[in-house]
Scaffold this active site. Structure first.
Site, PDB file in Angstrom:
ATOM      1  N   ARG A  51      -4.215   9.410   1.345  1.00 59.83           N
ATOM      2  CA  ARG A  51      -4.036  10.156   2.593  1.00 59.83           C
ATOM      3  C   ARG A  51      -4.850   9.516   3.712  1.00 59.83           C
ATOM      4  O   ARG A  51      -6.010   9.141   3.506  1.00 59.83           O
ATOM      5  CB  ARG A  51      -4.494  11.610   2.412  1.00 59.83           C
ATOM      6  CG  ARG A  51      -3.568  12.389   1.529  1.00 59.83           C
ATOM      7  CD  ARG A  51      -3.959  13.865   1.451  1.00 59.83           C
ATOM      8  NE  ARG A  51      -3.273  14.466   0.321  1.00 59.83           N
ATOM      9  CZ  ARG A  51      -1.995  14.876   0.338  1.00 59.83           C
ATOM     10  NH1 ARG A  51      -1.288  14.762   1.457  1.00 59.83           N
ATOM     11  NH2 ARG A  51      -1.428  15.387  -0.737  1.00 59.83           N
ATOM     12  N   ILE A  67      -7.218   9.369   6.760  1.00 60.29           N
ATOM     13  CA  ILE A  67      -8.382  10.203   7.066  1.00 60.29           C
ATOM     14  C   ILE A  67      -8.197  10.975   8.375  1.00 60.29           C
ATOM     15  O   ILE A  67      -8.851  11.996   8.581  1.00 60.29           O
ATOM     16  CB  ILE A  67      -9.653   9.312   7.116  1.00 60.29           C
ATOM     17  CG1 ILE A  67     -10.893  10.108   6.823  1.00 60.29           C
ATOM     18  CG2 ILE A  67      -9.758   8.548   8.425  1.00 60.29           C
ATOM     19  CD1 ILE A  67     -12.128   9.249   6.588  1.00 60.29           C
ATOM     20  N   HIS A  84      -0.750  -2.497   5.846  1.00 58.18           N
ATOM     21  CA  HIS A  84      -0.536  -1.141   5.309  1.00 58.18           C
ATOM     22  C   HIS A  84       0.617  -0.490   6.043  1.00 58.18           C
ATOM     23  O   HIS A  84       0.805  -0.712   7.237  1.00 58.18           O
ATOM     24  CB  HIS A  84      -1.800  -0.291   5.458  1.00 58.18           C
ATOM     25  CG  HIS A  84      -2.326  -0.248   6.851  1.00 58.18           C
ATOM     26  ND1 HIS A  84      -3.065  -1.282   7.393  1.00 58.18           N
ATOM     27  CD2 HIS A  84      -2.188   0.668   7.833  1.00 58.18           C
ATOM     28  CE1 HIS A  84      -3.368  -0.989   8.642  1.00 58.18           C
ATOM     29  NE2 HIS A  84      -2.841   0.188   8.942  1.00 58.18           N
TER      30      HIS A  84
END
Ligand code: 5GP
Length: 116
Positions: free
Chosen positions: A31, A33, A101
């Protein structure tokens, strides 16, 4: 400038904590932040060899395809199978971590918006 090891490599090594939702030999997901949507996950190749999605596509297209497949699997598990996939590429496009990412965003996103 890229930091090595990256913050994501430290998460992979369990040197800093994260809410990990998926892990395979080559990919990890956790997840974000600072979530920007009801569901906001990051899907990250374990190698920090590629700074951005263009480098990943050129250097290891199979790994890029695996990221997309993991994104779908996570959207199936965490929301209604529909998702927005974002790869910020370069500082002026909002990239802050230079270890490639994918942002997987889901859960009632507004139509016709891509951010600011
Ligand atoms: P970028 O801005 O490079 O596209 O995305 C980096 C993302 O990583 C940001 O959305 C930011 O909130 C997230 N992030 C930065 N540091 C951490 C951290 O230590 N843990 C987690 N889970 N997410 C982080």
């Amino acid at each position: 400038m890229s930091d090595s090891p990256s913050i994501f490599t430290k998460i992979i090594a369990r040197e800093i904590p994260a809410d990990i939702v998926f892990e395979s030999d080559s990919v990890i997901a956790f997840r974000d932040i600072a979530p920007q949507a009801p569901v906001h996950l990051l899907v990250v190749p374990k190698t920090e060899q590629f700074a951005n999605v263009a480098q990943l596509a050129a250097g290891n297209p199979e790994l890029l395809a695996e990221l997309v497949s993991v994104a779908q699997q996570l959207a199936d598990e965490h929301t209604n199978s529909e998702f927005r996939l974002i790869f910020n590429t370069g500082e002026s496009a909002g990239q802050t971590v230079f270890h490639v990412h994918a942002h997987v965003l889901g859960g009632h996103l507004e139509e016709g918006t891509l951010g600011h």
